[in-house]
Design a protein around this motif. Structure first.
Motif, short mmCIF file in Angstrom:
data_model
loop_
_atom_site.label_atom_id
_atom_site.label_comp_id
_atom_site.label_asym_id
_atom_site.label_seq_id
_atom_site.Cartn_x
_atom_site.Cartn_y
_atom_site.Cartn_z
N SER A 75 2.84 -2.72 3.20
CA SER A 75 1.89 -2.17 4.18
C SER A 75 0.74 -1.48 3.42
CB SER A 75 2.58 -1.15 5.10
OG SER A 75 2.90 0.03 4.38
N LEU A 76 -0.31 -1.13 4.15
CA LEU A 76 -1.43 -0.39 3.56
C LEU A 76 -0.94 0.97 3.04
CD1 LEU A 76 -4.41 -0.09 2.89
CD2 LEU A 76 -4.78 0.73 5.22
N CYS A 77 -0.01 1.58 3.75
CA CYS A 77 0.55 2.86 3.31
C CYS A 77 1.16 2.72 1.92
CB CYS A 77 1.60 3.34 4.31
SG CYS A 77 2.41 4.89 3.82
N HIS A 78 1.88 1.62 1.67
CA HIS A 78 2.50 1.40 0.36
C HIS A 78 1.43 1.17 -0.72
CE1 HIS A 78 6.11 0.71 2.85
NE2 HIS A 78 6.71 1.26 1.81
N ALA A 79 0.35 0.50 -0.38
CA ALA A 79 -0.75 0.28 -1.34
C ALA A 79 -1.39 1.62 -1.70
CB ALA A 79 -1.79 -0.67 -0.76
N ASP A 80 -1.64 2.47 -0.69
CA ASP A 80 -2.21 3.79 -0.95
C ASP A 80 -1.25 4.66 -1.76
OD1 ASP A 80 -4.69 3.37 0.26
OD2 ASP A 80 -3.97 4.00 2.24
N GLN A 81 0.02 4.57 -1.45
CA GLN A 81 1.03 5.34 -2.17
C GLN A 81 1.05 4.94 -3.65
OE1 GLN A 81 5.20 4.33 -1.37
NE2 GLN A 81 5.62 6.53 -1.16
N TYR A 82 1.05 3.65 -3.92
CA TYR A 82 1.05 3.17 -5.30
C TYR A 82 -0.22 3.62 -6.04
CZ TYR A 82 0.57 0.09 -9.30
OH TYR A 82 0.38 -0.39 -10.57
N ALA A 83 -1.39 3.43 -5.40
CA ALA A 83 -2.66 3.78 -6.03
C ALA A 83 -2.72 5.27 -6.36
CB ALA A 83 -3.82 3.38 -5.12
N CYS A 84 -2.26 6.09 -5.43
CA CYS A 84 -2.30 7.53 -5.63
C CYS A 84 -1.34 7.97 -6.72
CB CYS A 84 -1.98 8.22 -4.30
SG CYS A 84 -2.05 10.01 -4.37
N GLN A 85 -0.12 7.52 -6.65
CA GLN A 85 0.91 7.97 -7.60
C GLN A 85 0.66 7.45 -9.01
OE1 GLN A 85 4.62 6.85 -5.73
NE2 GLN A 85 4.55 8.60 -4.34
N ASN A 86 -0.03 6.31 -9.13
CA ASN A 86 -0.27 5.71 -10.44
C ASN A 86 -1.71 5.84 -10.93
OD1 ASN A 86 2.40 4.30 -11.10
ND2 ASN A 86 2.01 3.72 -8.97
N ALA A 87 -2.55 6.55 -10.17
CA ALA A 87 -3.97 6.70 -10.51
C ALA A 87 -4.58 5.35 -10.88
CB ALA A 87 -4.16 7.71 -11.64
N ASP A 88 -4.37 4.38 -9.98
CA ASP A 88 -4.81 3.00 -10.18
C ASP A 88 -5.45 2.52 -8.88
OD1 ASP A 88 -5.23 0.53 -11.29
OD2 ASP A 88 -3.12 -0.07 -11.26
N ALA A 89 -6.75 2.52 -8.81
CA ALA A 89 -7.47 2.21 -7.58
C ALA A 89 -7.56 0.71 -7.33
CB ALA A 89 -8.87 2.80 -7.63
N TYR A 90 -7.30 0.32 -6.09
CA TYR A 90 -7.56 -1.07 -5.72
C TYR A 90 -9.03 -1.21 -5.37
CZ TYR A 90 -6.44 0.84 -1.04
OH TYR A 90 -6.38 1.60 0.10
N ILE A 91 -9.52 -2.44 -5.41
CA ILE A 91 -10.93 -2.73 -5.15
C ILE A 91 -11.08 -3.24 -3.73
CG2 ILE A 91 -12.92 -4.14 -5.85
CD1 ILE A 91 -12.07 -2.02 -7.92
N GLY A 92 -12.03 -2.68 -2.99
CA GLY A 92 -12.25 -3.10 -1.61
C GLY A 92 -11.11 -2.67 -0.72
N GLU A 93 -10.99 -3.34 0.41
CA GLU A 93 -9.89 -3.08 1.32
C GLU A 93 -8.84 -4.17 1.13
OE1 GLU A 93 -9.37 -0.41 3.22
OE2 GLU A 93 -11.24 0.38 2.38
N PRO A 94 -7.57 -3.80 1.07
CA PRO A 94 -6.54 -4.82 0.92
C PRO A 94 -6.61 -5.85 2.06
CG PRO A 94 -5.62 -2.68 0.47
CD PRO A 94 -7.01 -2.46 1.02
N ARG A 95 -6.34 -7.07 1.69
CA ARG A 95 -6.36 -8.19 2.64
C ARG A 95 -5.00 -8.25 3.36
NH1 ARG A 95 -6.89 -11.96 -1.14
NH2 ARG A 95 -4.82 -12.81 -1.07
N ILE A 96 -5.04 -8.45 4.65
CA ILE A 96 -3.79 -8.57 5.42
C ILE A 96 -3.12 -9.89 5.05
CG2 ILE A 96 -2.80 -8.81 7.73
CD1 ILE A 96 -4.95 -6.88 8.72
N GLY A 97 -1.83 -9.82 4.79
CA GLY A 97 -1.06 -10.99 4.42
C GLY A 97 -0.71 -10.97 2.95
N PRO A 98 0.17 -11.88 2.56
CA PRO A 98 0.62 -11.91 1.16
C PRO A 98 -0.47 -12.45 0.25
CG PRO A 98 1.62 -13.70 2.39
CD PRO A 98 0.87 -12.87 3.39
N CYS A 99 -0.37 -12.11 -1.04
CA CYS A 99 -1.29 -12.64 -2.04
C CYS A 99 -1.00 -14.13 -2.23
CB CYS A 99 -1.11 -11.90 -3.37
SG CYS A 99 -1.42 -10.12 -3.27
N LYS A 100 -1.95 -14.84 -2.82
CA LYS A 100 -1.77 -16.29 -3.04
C LYS A 100 -0.72 -16.56 -4.08
CE LYS A 100 -6.58 -17.04 -1.94
NZ LYS A 100 -7.90 -17.33 -2.40
#
Length: 148
Positions: free
Chosen positions: A123-148
């Motif tokens: 979920s987006l919550c998990h992406a934000d949790q990972y980015a915050c806890q690891n000081a690793d920013a994602y670029i743009g807004e996460p895309r809905i659905g699994p990665c390719k």
């Protein structure tokens, strides 16, 4: 009589102020700055969005995001310290916290080669949790659905 006139004027002024607040605002094109940000340049910028810590890769990407927010009539974000922001890292995310997302992370490897990696999150919550806890920013807004 003077008190009645004053009350009438104040009521009339209040009505105009409320009318101005209820009219829809056209924010499209409010911010016209063109940003060409380097997504590999890391100088983290921290902010709190809806009581959740959000990490941006650098001040340019943060400013670009604020420009988009301004054009959508959203409140402009204010940068804060990492310490203050981390108090708002999601501690745990609800199991049904939304659809799965794919987030893009950029990095430069030890040989100086610029690379991208896509990471699946439940979920987006998990992406934000990972980015915050690891000081690793994602670029743009996460895309809905699994990665390719």
């Amino acid at each position: 009589m003077e008190a009645v006139r004053l009350s009438f004027l104040l009521a009339l002024l209040g009505g105009f102020l409320q009318l101005g607040d209820s009219l829809p605002r056209d924010c499209s094109g409010t911010c016209t700055i063109q940003f060409k940000c380097d997504p590999y340049y890391k100088d983290l910028t921290w902010t709190i969005v809806d009581k959740v810590c959000r990490v941006f890769k650098n001040p340019c990407i943060f400013a670009s995001n604020n420009c988009h927010r301004e054009n959508q009539c959203l409140k402009v974000l204010t940068a804060t310290s990492q310490e203050k922001c981390m108090k708002y890292c999601p501690a745990c995310c609800p199991p049904c916290g939304g659809p799965p997302v794919c987030a893009l992370f950029t990095y430069t490897d030890v040989d100086g080669v610029r690379k991208d990696r896509e990471v699946d999150f439940s979920s987006l919550c998990h992406a934000d949790q990972y980015a915050c806890q690891n000081a690793d920013a994602y670029i743009g807004e996460p895309r809905i659905g699994p990665c390719k």
